[in-house]
Scaffold this active site. Structure first.
Site, PDB file in Angstrom:
ATOM      1  N   LYS A 271       0.849  -1.197   0.000  1.00 60.98           N
ATOM      2  CA  LYS A 271       0.000   0.000   0.000  1.00 60.98           C
ATOM      3  C   LYS A 271       0.887   1.251   0.000  1.00 60.98           C
ATOM      4  CE  LYS A 271      -3.992  -1.776   2.626  1.00 60.98           C
ATOM      5  NZ  LYS A 271      -5.024  -1.646   1.589  1.00 60.98           N
ATOM      6  N   ARG A 345     -10.076 -11.636   1.895  1.00 56.35           N
ATOM      7  CA  ARG A 345     -10.904 -12.692   1.300  1.00 56.35           C
ATOM      8  C   ARG A 345     -10.200 -14.046   1.335  1.00 56.35           C
ATOM      9  NH1 ARG A 345     -11.399  -9.442  -4.203  1.00 56.35           N
ATOM     10  NH2 ARG A 345     -11.304  -7.796  -2.644  1.00 56.35           N
TER      11      ARG A 345
END
Ligand code: BES
Ligand code: MN
Ligand code: ZN
Length: 491
Positions: A271, A345
């Site tokens: 990020k 996920r």
């Protein structure tokens, strides 16, 4: 914060009296229970300026007593959530006082029971600050005494217990979310939950099982392990089981599955620093569900409840998973990991499959799963998606019961197709910037087996409050959705 019901014999003086004030057109009504005080208040020269509009509060000093008149506007127009926000705002403005609530005047529209619930809930929800790292903290607590002819001692105690159970669990969720990644890693987090259960859920029939790395390996949770590959800490899978006192074959079994990423760097798909800031809250799903579980256990829910929390950070080192890797999940499906920042996920996939093996009647997962959820709903609304409209509807009903915002998004075949890989069964990202929240849910759906009812909450927006809500802290963890899920677990 301390709250109690004022006994008849009690004469000790309060430093401040809270009094409801209404305005139903021309005249203002000050709802003070003692008639002589009422006369004095109405004739006070300050009161002439006061219109008792909704949200307008006024301090008044008479010779005998200090008052805070709480403006509630037209009593007929009072709505639950507006009332709750008004009470919370009022409570937040009061520090270090011995407060007597002239209660019955507040209950005109909503009735005594509901009004008391709201008052107590607000007292405990507002009694929160994350100041453990401030060397000087100045927390000034007040004490509240409720003066009422309508509330019995038994009623008061019941409402107080219930609201303390819920609010203390909201506040524990907030504490975990606010805790920093250098203090709260997966190993510490799991141990701390076990400690809270031993201390606060003693005798409540909660079984604790914590799977360490070797056991997670035995479970073949390679997607979960792929996220943990770059970590300095072992992953943890916390598996809690609550069994109600009376349980038989008709007892409903609900499983909760929470994302517990103690920090999300993005992994090799790193990020940018601006987006990494705040990623300590990426374990918010697990903290929210633990809070809801805890509140339901304290209230002796009639349902059997399983709570599964998957914990690791998403970090980078030479062993971290590289983009383009293909990893097989616990259920046998292979996933092409094209972006290591879509890690939530992956851990949920294995945890959901593990939950399915327990054959619950319903599964609810919660996760700070997608930035796209913030784009769609801001920090105000939580997203819900699922494979069973009845389950989604009943969770939506719970959110309405407690006045939290929850909105449904669809899972359609087109989104399902976005998640198919050319060289594996699935890939972990969809089309760039398109329907990110829904494609993430379409991915998760692949890990629900045997047609088990499932709903997914994306709390990415609501978890960190930046709050418009007076009963949430102005910044940091909101604790939102704990009340919705615990309401669901109680029905
Ligand atoms: N934890 C983030 C989601 C997130 C982002 C929550 C910003 C709150 C604010 C999640 O792990 C993530 O990084 N998701 C990616 C997915 C993408 C790579 C498909 C995202 O949303 O950008
Ligand atoms: Mn991520
Ligand atoms: Zn994440």
């Amino acid at each position: 914060m301390k709250a109690s019901l004022k006994l008849r014999s009690q004469t000790s003086k309060s430093s401040l009296k809270l009094v409801a004030a209404y305005n139903s057109g021309k005249k203002i009504q000050i709802e003070v229970s003692d008639k002589s005080e009422g006369k004095e208040l109405s004739s006070s020269k300050f009161v002439s300026e006061f219109k008792a509009k909704f949200g307008e509060n006024l301090y008044v000093n008479t010779n005998e007593q200090r008052y805070l008149l709480v403006g509630l506007g037209d009593s007929k127009k009072i709505e639950t959530e507006k009332f709750r926000r008004n009470i919370a705002k009022t409570i937040k403005s009061i520090k270090n006082e011995k407060v007597e609530v002239d209660f019955d005047g507040f209950s005109k529209k909503l009735g005594a029971d509901k009004t008391l619930d709201i008052f107590l809930e607000c007292l405990y929800l507002c009694d929160y600050s994350f100041n453990k790292y401030k060397s000087k903290s100045s927390d000034k607590k007040s004490e509240y005494l409720f003066n009422s002819k309508k509330i019995t001692k038994a009623k008061f105690d019941k409402s107080n217990d219930k609201n303390q159970s819920i609010s203390s669990s909201v506040n524990i969720c907030r504490d975990y979310v606010n805790e920093t990644p250098n203090h709260l890693n997966s190993e510490v987090y799991a141990a701390s939950i076990e400690k809270d259960i031993k201390k606060n859920l003693k005798g409540k029939r909660v079984k604790v099982k914590i799977l360490k790395k070797s056991e997670i390996k035995k479970e073949k949770m390679d997607l979960f392990l792929s996220v943990n590959a770059g970590s300095a800490y072992e992953p943890r899978l916390v598996h809690l089981t609550y069994t109600p006192k009376k349980s038989n074959k008709n007892t409903k079994h609900i499983a909760l599955v929470g994302k517990g990423i103690t920090f999300d760097t993005g992994g090799y798909s790193l990020k940018p620093s601006g987006s990494m800031m705040g990623m300590k809250f990426d374990m918010g799903g697990s903290a929210t569900l633990y809070g809801a579980f805890r509140a339901a256990v304290l209230q002796e829910s009639k349902n059997k409840i399983t709570c599964i929390l998957a914990m690791t950070d998403n970090a980078v080192n030479s062993k971290a998973t590289m983009p383009d890797s293909i990893v097989k999940g616990r259920n046998g499906k292979t996933v092409e990991i094209l972006n290591t920042d879509a890690e939530g996920r992956l851990i949920l996939a294995d945890a959901l499959d593990y939950a399915c093996d327990l054959k619950p009647d319903a599964i609810i997962d919660a996760a700070t799963l997608t930035g796209a959820c913030l784009v769609a709903f801001g920090t105000e609304v939580c997203a819900i998606l699922g494979n069973d409209q009845k389950l989604v509807d009943s969770i939506m009903k719970s959110s309405k019961n407690v006045n939290e915002y929850l909105w449904q998004l669809p899972i359609i075949d087109e989104y399902r197709n976005h998640m198919k890989s050319k060289i594996a069964d699935l890939k972990n990202i969809g089309k760039a910037r398109m329907a990110g929240t829904a494609t993430a849910a379409a991915f998760l759906e692949n890990f629900i087996k045997n047609d088990i009812s499932w709903a997914h909450l994306d709390i990415a927006g609501v978890c960190d409050s930046q709050s418009h809500l007076p009963y949430c802290p102005a910044s940091g963890a909101s604790g939102l959705m704990v009340r919705t899920v615990s309401d669901y677990l109680m029905n």
